[in-house]
Design an enzyme around this catalytic site. Structure first.
Site, PDB file in Angstrom:
ATOM      1  N   HIS A   1       0.844  -1.200   0.000  1.00  0.00           N
ATOM      2  CA  HIS A   1       0.000   0.000   0.000  1.00  0.00           C
ATOM      3  C   HIS A   1       0.878   1.250   0.000  1.00  0.00           C
ATOM      4  O   HIS A   1       1.480   1.607   1.008  1.00  0.00           O
ATOM      5  CB  HIS A   1      -0.906  -0.022   1.228  1.00  0.00           C
TER       6      HIS A   1
ATOM      7  N   THR B   1      -9.137   2.570  -0.707  1.00  0.00           N
ATOM      8  CA  THR B   1     -10.331   2.102  -1.413  1.00  0.00           C
ATOM      9  C   THR B   1     -10.129   0.700  -1.962  1.00  0.00           C
ATOM     10  O   THR B   1     -10.992  -0.176  -1.828  1.00  0.00           O
ATOM     11  CB  THR B   1     -10.686   3.070  -2.557  1.00  0.00           C
TER      12      THR B   1
ATOM     13  N   ARG C   1      -3.566  -4.136   5.042  1.00  0.00           N
ATOM     14  CA  ARG C   1      -3.906  -3.260   6.160  1.00  0.00           C
ATOM     15  C   ARG C   1      -5.232  -3.658   6.808  1.00  0.00           C
ATOM     16  O   ARG C   1      -5.357  -3.628   8.034  1.00  0.00           O
ATOM     17  CB  ARG C   1      -3.973  -1.824   5.643  1.00  0.00           C
TER      18      ARG C   1
ATOM     19  N   HIS D   1       2.724   1.346   6.324  1.00  0.00           N
ATOM     20  CA  HIS D   1       3.023   1.506   4.899  1.00  0.00           C
ATOM     21  C   HIS D   1       4.401   0.900   4.559  1.00  0.00           C
ATOM     22  O   HIS D   1       5.282   1.567   3.999  1.00  0.00           O
ATOM     23  CB  HIS D   1       2.987   2.975   4.477  1.00  0.00           C
TER      24      HIS D   1
ATOM     25  N   SER E   1      -1.672  15.285  -3.612  1.00  0.00           N
ATOM     26  CA  SER E   1      -2.572  14.688  -2.641  1.00  0.00           C
ATOM     27  C   SER E   1      -1.868  14.447  -1.310  1.00  0.00           C
ATOM     28  O   SER E   1      -2.450  14.676  -0.234  1.00  0.00           O
ATOM     29  CB  SER E   1      -3.116  13.362  -3.192  1.00  0.00           C
TER      30      SER E   1
ATOM     31  N   HIS F   1      -2.671  16.148   2.355  1.00  0.00           N
ATOM     32  CA  HIS F   1      -2.879  15.254   3.495  1.00  0.00           C
ATOM     33  C   HIS F   1      -1.997  15.682   4.669  1.00  0.00           C
ATOM     34  O   HIS F   1      -2.458  15.746   5.818  1.00  0.00           O
ATOM     35  CB  HIS F   1      -2.557  13.820   3.078  1.00  0.00           C
TER      36      HIS F   1
ATOM     37  N   ALA G   1      -6.393  16.479  -5.087  1.00  0.00           N
ATOM     38  CA  ALA G   1      -5.284  16.890  -5.949  1.00  0.00           C
ATOM     39  C   ALA G   1      -5.793  17.649  -7.169  1.00  0.00           C
ATOM     40  O   ALA G   1      -5.143  18.574  -7.656  1.00  0.00           O
ATOM     41  CB  ALA G   1      -4.490  15.662  -6.389  1.00  0.00           C
TER      42      ALA G   1
END
Length: 453
Positions: A102, A110, A149, A159, A204, A208, A335
């Site tokens: 990931h 998602t 995850r 991660h 993005s 974040h 973004a």
């Protein structure tokens, strides 16, 4: 005597007519336009179009994959047949495990939820309300077939990248399952990931982090240890980097957002992990990109955030698993709404030059895998159509021969029946041999077999 003579004379034209009809079936079979008596343009063989095809093996018809705006892809890379055909015989009841790498801000959350909540399984993952993790056991067992995850948690660190996962996952899975089931044989780990356009992903991540998010607890273990503060200096002091301006975000040389996708897919031990003193920056960059490309190419599957439906289609074709609901394409992302000018985007692209190179490689590989899978499905559908057509024609020929045999006996002829039966057996043998040879027939023009988005 006169009646017998009349029957014989009547038999000749009837037998000739039936012979002509049988020959016509050989030369001009049903569902074929090889015998066309109209204009010249009607004698052109028809392409196998999406409007005539049935539903694919993934459960979606061609109309659900609209033609893409992308024209014919100019090949920049040499991919082998093995690179394009990544189908695996995934045994969810055996020793196979899907490992999801990931990468931040690629739509991995998602996709990870799709894996635990949207796959049609004999024993679906058990997702309890209010809990982030789901239990994804094999049918009738207490072993997990998914490492992600939302199934096993961040068992190898927050991660975790390729370097961490490949060293950690086998140990963690053995530790989790050994108390429940003794190991019979070695597991098969199938690594998967999702990539995203580098500039969009970078913006993005900036948004974040600007909202106060951090990944400070990520271990970044390589060669058995995390990086020192000298090898990986912090970009900010304090608890987080909330409210950071884009200029400050891009100015930090040790910001892991830079070329994150390459770093997380490459084998970092090849370049001394986070110790950058062993080689020049260009040398490190070339080694990291080459490693990331090789690892991505060898992965069982990877998807692209910008192509959700194709990502779903390729996953289903690779593992033989089916999603219950179709993926949706979300174009209105944070973004996309940043309002950053073209000059700033170019600067971000230059800052993420390694990611841009990897994404260009990944995009072509992704598109060619999609086209190859569509071509295989079309070829299989044509073989099924040929099989059904041959069976139908065989039944028709049997009916003709049966009628011809009855007329022949009425006309007083008793010989030739054994020859008819022999001819029928030979015809059946030729049909079966033709079906086997059809398995190796070359498909039509590659570009005309694919529905473009």
């Amino acid at each position: 005597m006169v009646e017998e003579k009349f029957n014989r004379l009547l038999f000749i034209p009837i037998a000739a007519l039936l012979f002509f009809m049988i020959c016509y079936q050989y030369v001009c079979p049903a569902d074929s336009n090889t015998c066309s008596f109209t204009g010249e343009e009607d004698r052109t063989p028809r392409r196998f179009s999406s409007s005539t095809s049935t539903s694919s093996s993934s459960g979606y018809s061609d109309s659900q994959y609209p033609a893409e705006a992308d024209p014919e892809i100019d090949s920049k890379f040499n991919f082998t047949v093995r690179d394009l055909d990544r189908r695996v015989d995934f045994d969810i009841s055996g020793d196979d495990v899907i490992v999801f790498l990931h990468i931040q801000k690629t739509g991995g959350t998602t996709f990870g939820r799709h894996l635990v909540k949207n796959i049609d399984l004999e024993q679906p993952c058990d997702c309890m309300p209010g809990q982030r993790k789901c239990t994804c056991h094999r049918p009738g067992k207490t072993e997990s077939w998914l490492f992600s995850r939302f199934s096993t948690g961040w068992s190898c660190g927050l991660h975790a990248d390729w370097t961490e996962l490949t060293n950690c996952v086998p140990k963690v899975m053995s530790k989790r399952d050994k108390k429940n089931t003794p190991r019979r044989k070695r597991r098969n780990f199938y690594y998967i990931t999702v990539l995203r356009d580098p500039v969009s992903r970078y913006l993005s991540e900036w948004k974040h982090v600007q909202r106060g998010a951090t990944w400070k607890t990520a271990a970044h273990v390589c060669d058995g240890r995390p990086p020192t503060s000298d090898e990986l200096p912090a970009c900010y002091a304090g608890e987080d980097w909330a409210g950071v301006a884009l200029a400050d975000f891009t100015a930090c040389a040790s910001n892991l957002a830079n070329n994150r996708q390459v770093r997380m897919l490459a084998d970092l031990s090849l370049v001394g992990c986070y110790n950058a003193t062993g080689a020049s920056e260009p040398q490190r960059g070339r080694a990291l990109v080459a490693s990331a490309k090789a690892n991505l190419r060898r992965m069982a599957f990877f998807g692209l955030t910008e192509f959700q439906r194709k990502t779903q289609y390729l996953f289903e074709g690779t593992f033989g698993l089916r999603f219950l609901r179709a993926f949706t394409q979300a174009n209105n992302t944070r973004a996309a709404s940043t309002g950053v000018g073209e000059e700033v985007r170019q600067r971000i692209a230059a800052l993420n030059a390694l990611d841009v190179e990897l994404y260009e490689y990944a995009r072509e590989l992704f598109q060619r895998r999609y086209r190859a899978q569509r071509q295989r499905e079309r070829a299989e559908e044509r073989r099924r159509l040929r099989r059904r057509r041959w069976q139908r024609e065989r039944r028709q020929r049997k009916q003709y021969r049966s009628f011809l045999s009855r007329v022949w006996r009425r006309g007083g002829g008793e010989e030739g029946e054994e020859e008819e039966e022999k001819e029928e057996d030979e015809e059946e043998g030729r049909g079966e041999m033709g079906e086997e040879m059809g398995e190796a027939t070359t498909t039509e023009d590659y570009s005309n077999q694919v529905v473009r988005w």
